[in-house]
Structures are given as structure tokens and as C-alpha cells.
Design a protein around this motif. Structure first.
Motif, PDB file in Angstrom:
ATOM      1  N   ASP A   6       0.815  -1.205   0.000  1.00 33.24           N
ATOM      2  CA  ASP A   6       0.000   0.000   0.000  1.00 33.24           C
ATOM      3  C   ASP A   6       0.855   1.264   0.000  1.00 33.24           C
ATOM      4  OD1 ASP A   6       0.994  -0.342   2.530  1.00 33.24           O
ATOM      5  OD2 ASP A   6      -0.906  -0.027   3.570  1.00 33.24           O
ATOM      6  N   ALA A   7       2.172   1.080   0.078  1.00 34.59           N
ATOM      7  CA  ALA A   7       3.121   2.200   0.074  1.00 34.59           C
ATOM      8  C   ALA A   7       4.471   1.658  -0.396  1.00 34.59           C
ATOM      9  CB  ALA A   7       3.255   2.787   1.476  1.00 34.59           C
ATOM     10  N   HIS A   8       5.351   2.567  -0.781  1.00 33.52           N
ATOM     11  CA  HIS A   8       6.725   2.144  -1.063  1.00 33.52           C
ATOM     12  C   HIS A   8       7.296   1.518   0.203  1.00 33.52           C
ATOM     13  CE1 HIS A   8       6.697   4.384  -4.791  1.00 33.52           C
ATOM     14  NE2 HIS A   8       6.474   5.525  -4.157  1.00 33.52           N
ATOM     15  N   ILE A   9       8.248   0.631   0.036  1.00 31.88           N
ATOM     16  CA  ILE A   9       8.978   0.096   1.178  1.00 31.88           C
ATOM     17  C   ILE A   9      10.414   0.563   1.017  1.00 31.88           C
ATOM     18  CG2 ILE A   9       9.823  -1.981   2.326  1.00 31.88           C
ATOM     19  CD1 ILE A   9       7.120  -3.270   1.362  1.00 31.88           C
ATOM     20  N   ALA A  10      10.886   1.316   2.001  1.00 26.81           N
ATOM     21  CA  ALA A  10      12.239   1.868   1.959  1.00 26.81           C
ATOM     22  C   ALA A  10      13.098   1.175   3.000  1.00 26.81           C
ATOM     23  CB  ALA A  10      12.206   3.372   2.205  1.00 26.81           C
ATOM     24  N   LEU A  11      14.268   0.749   2.574  1.00 27.01           N
ATOM     25  CA  LEU A  11      15.225   0.104   3.466  1.00 27.01           C
ATOM     26  C   LEU A  11      16.316   1.105   3.805  1.00 27.01           C
ATOM     27  CD1 LEU A  11      15.489  -3.269   1.523  1.00 27.01           C
ATOM     28  CD2 LEU A  11      13.986  -2.719   3.452  1.00 27.01           C
ATOM     29  N   VAL A  12      16.575   1.267   5.100  1.00 27.83           N
ATOM     30  CA  VAL A  12      17.630   2.165   5.559  1.00 27.83           C
ATOM     31  C   VAL A  12      18.618   1.368   6.402  1.00 27.83           C
ATOM     32  CG1 VAL A  12      16.116   4.206   5.529  1.00 27.83           C
ATOM     33  CG2 VAL A  12      16.400   2.921   7.663  1.00 27.83           C
ATOM     34  N   GLY A  13      19.836   1.863   6.498  1.00 29.30           N
ATOM     35  CA  GLY A  13      20.860   1.215   7.298  1.00 29.30           C
ATOM     36  C   GLY A  13      22.236   1.638   6.831  1.00 29.30           C
ATOM     37  N   LEU A  14      23.228   1.237   7.592  1.00 29.44           N
ATOM     38  CA  LEU A  14      24.614   1.574   7.264  1.00 29.44           C
ATOM     39  C   LEU A  14      25.020   0.991   5.916  1.00 29.44           C
ATOM     40  CD1 LEU A  14      26.438   0.970  10.672  1.00 29.44           C
ATOM     41  CD2 LEU A  14      26.059   3.167   9.533  1.00 29.44           C
ATOM     42  N   LEU A  72      11.672   9.380  -6.721  1.00 30.86           N
ATOM     43  CA  LEU A  72      11.262   7.981  -6.540  1.00 30.86           C
ATOM     44  C   LEU A  72      10.032   7.861  -5.646  1.00 30.86           C
ATOM     45  CD1 LEU A  72      14.750   6.285  -6.080  1.00 30.86           C
ATOM     46  CD2 LEU A  72      13.210   6.076  -8.051  1.00 30.86           C
ATOM     47  N   LEU A  73      10.038   8.579  -4.535  1.00 30.33           N
ATOM     48  CA  LEU A  73       8.931   8.478  -3.586  1.00 30.33           C
ATOM     49  C   LEU A  73       7.632   9.069  -4.128  1.00 30.33           C
ATOM     50  CD1 LEU A  73      10.942   9.251  -0.334  1.00 30.33           C
ATOM     51  CD2 LEU A  73       9.870   7.063  -0.930  1.00 30.33           C
ATOM     52  N   ALA A  74       7.725   9.921  -5.141  1.00 28.90           N
ATOM     53  CA  ALA A  74       6.536  10.519  -5.752  1.00 28.90           C
ATOM     54  C   ALA A  74       5.894   9.598  -6.788  1.00 28.90           C
ATOM     55  CB  ALA A  74       6.907  11.853  -6.405  1.00 28.90           C
ATOM     56  N   LYS A  75       6.581   8.542  -7.181  1.00 28.93           N
ATOM     57  CA  LYS A  75       6.039   7.645  -8.214  1.00 28.93           C
ATOM     58  C   LYS A  75       4.815   6.896  -7.680  1.00 28.93           C
ATOM     59  CE  LYS A  75      10.301   7.027 -10.716  1.00 28.93           C
ATOM     60  NZ  LYS A  75      10.336   6.843 -12.119  1.00 28.93           N
ATOM     61  N   PRO A  76       3.779   6.765  -8.536  1.00 29.24           N
ATOM     62  CA  PRO A  76       2.565   6.080  -8.080  1.00 29.24           C
ATOM     63  C   PRO A  76       2.720   4.555  -7.972  1.00 29.24           C
ATOM     64  CG  PRO A  76       2.332   6.778 -10.359  1.00 29.24           C
ATOM     65  CD  PRO A  76       3.638   7.327  -9.871  1.00 29.24           C
ATOM     66  N   ILE A  77       3.595   3.965  -8.754  1.00 28.16           N
ATOM     67  CA  ILE A  77       3.803   2.516  -8.690  1.00 28.16           C
ATOM     68  C   ILE A  77       4.645   2.205  -7.462  1.00 28.16           C
ATOM     69  CG2 ILE A  77       4.861   0.525  -9.826  1.00 28.16           C
ATOM     70  CD1 ILE A  77       4.193   1.902 -12.495  1.00 28.16           C
ATOM     71  N   LYS A  78       4.118   1.395  -6.585  1.00 27.56           N
ATOM     72  CA  LYS A  78       4.817   1.071  -5.341  1.00 27.56           C
ATOM     73  C   LYS A  78       6.018   0.183  -5.617  1.00 27.56           C
ATOM     74  CE  LYS A  78       1.775   3.489  -3.362  1.00 27.56           C
ATOM     75  NZ  LYS A  78       1.991   4.875  -3.664  1.00 27.56           N
ATOM     76  N   MET A  79       7.126   0.465  -4.935  1.00 26.97           N
ATOM     77  CA  MET A  79       8.371  -0.257  -5.177  1.00 26.97           C
ATOM     78  C   MET A  79       9.155  -0.413  -3.890  1.00 26.97           C
ATOM     79  SD  MET A  79      10.500   2.766  -7.109  1.00 26.97           S
ATOM     80  CE  MET A  79       9.127   3.587  -7.879  1.00 26.97           C
ATOM     81  N   ILE A  80      10.163  -1.276  -3.974  1.00 29.39           N
ATOM     82  CA  ILE A  80      11.127  -1.441  -2.893  1.00 29.39           C
ATOM     83  C   ILE A  80      12.276  -0.492  -3.197  1.00 29.39           C
ATOM     84  CG2 ILE A  80      12.609  -3.037  -1.627  1.00 29.39           C
ATOM     85  CD1 ILE A  80       9.667  -3.922  -1.596  1.00 29.39           C
ATOM     86  N   ILE A  81      12.665   0.324  -2.228  1.00 30.80           N
ATOM     87  CA  ILE A  81      13.716   1.312  -2.420  1.00 30.80           C
ATOM     88  C   ILE A  81      14.834   1.074  -1.410  1.00 30.80           C
ATOM     89  CG2 ILE A  81      14.281   3.782  -2.370  1.00 30.80           C
ATOM     90  CD1 ILE A  81      11.282   4.307  -3.035  1.00 30.80           C
TER      91      ILE A  81
END
Length: 178
Positions: A6-14, A72-81
Motif C-alpha cells: 500500500d506504500a513504497h517500502i524503503a530500506l535504511v541502514g549503514l 522515486l517516492l513521488a512515483k505512483p507505482i509502489k516499489m522497494i527502495i
């Protein structure tokens, strides 16, 4: 399970925490697009991040990174970032991530990351005499910022990439069904 993002999934980390590897796994699992922010930046700047850092400096790089993340976050197609390790340094990026994605912090010990990256020559911030100390310093500054923006934290120390990816998937799928 038929998981619907239902939203982008963003991965953060070192740097070296597994964001790109885990992101590719999740994208395959759910048949959605995967974007590595660092690769998208290199496509835009037409050189490696390492070269850009050397020529333009970190401040200019962070400005380009912010622009790419906003696009990227403005794109309507949900993605893994898979974000860059320092993307959370700018408050604007943290706000964008929180507003437009579900954020997962891939936490790993600086010692394990240093071991994983001992032959790496591409990450500009780790091209120093003591990469472990640099990772410890980065962790000290960034860990609170990762935690601030993350919906949840997955600790990957001592786990394989597949095990970490499965934990991330489970958390996201359970969160979607509740």
C-alpha cells in the motif's frame, strides 16, 4: 500469502547492511520494482558516486540524493527502495520517507559490516585507514536517525541475507494483515 503493497517500502541502514540484497529479494517475492537509490544517482550524474564525491563533495552529493529520493517516492507505482546509507542525514529525506513509505531499518553491527566490506573499494566514506572506526562513528550518528524514521528494525547480525529478508517480509506481511 498475497501481499499487496500500500506504500513504497524503503530500506535504511549503514553501508553494507544489506539494503540492496534484501531489496532485490523482496521485489522478487512480491513481483514489484526494485530501485537502488545509489544506482539511480549514478545514472543521473553519469559517473560513479566515488568520482562524484571526489569532484563535488559530500554536500553536493546529498543534494542530488535528496532530489532522486523525492522523484522515486513521488512515483505512483509502489516499489522497494534501497536508500543510501546517509540518506537519513537530511531531515527533508526523513520526512519524505515517513510520508511516502514504510521504512525498515536493517541493523547490523559495525564489526560485521567491516568484515563484509573489507575488500570493498566503491563506498567513498569507507575508503579510509580504519574502516571499522569509520563504521562505528557512522553508526553513532546515524543509528538514532534510522530508528526515528523506521516502522521497525530487523537486526541482521549473524544472519544470512535470506534469513534477514524473510524476517523483513514476515514483519511487513504481518503488519499488512493486522
Amino acid at each position: 500469502m498475497n501481499f499487496v503493497m500500500d506504500a513504497h517500502i524503503a530500506l535504511v541502514g549503514l553501508p553494507g547492511s544489506g539494503k540492496s540484497t534484501i531489496g532485490r529479494y523482496l521485489a522478487r517475492r512480491w513481483s514489484v520494482p526494485f530501485v537502488d537509490v545509489d544506482a539511480a544517482i549514478e545514472e543521473q550524474i553519469h559517473c560513479s558516486i566515488r568520482e562524484f564525491f571526489a569532484k563535488e563533495g559530500e554536500a553536493r552529493f546529498r543534494a542530488v540524493e535528496q532530489d532522486v529520493m523525492e522523484q522515486l517516492l513521488a512515483k505512483p507505482i509502489k516499489m522497494i527502495i534501497a536508500t543510501g546509507g546517509g540518506a537519513v542525514l537530511k531531515s527533508e529525506n526523513r520526512a519524505q520517507l515517513a510520508a511516502h513509505s514504510r521504512v525498515v531499518y536493517l541493523s547490523a553491527s559495525p564489526h560485521e559490516i567491516a568484515r563484509r566490506l573489507q575488500k570493498d573499494t566503491q563506498r567513498p566514506l569507507l575508503q579510509v585507514d580504519n574502516p571499522l572506526q569509520r563504521l562505528l562513528d557512522l553508526h553513532g550518528v546515524r543509528d538514532p536517525l534510522y530508528r526515528e524514521v523506521a516502522e521497525f528494525v530487523v537486526v541482521g547480525t549473524g544472519l544470512s541475507a535470506t534469513q534477514v529478508a524473510q524476517r523483513v517480509a514476515m514483519q511487513l506481511e504481518l503488519g499488512a494483515s493486522s
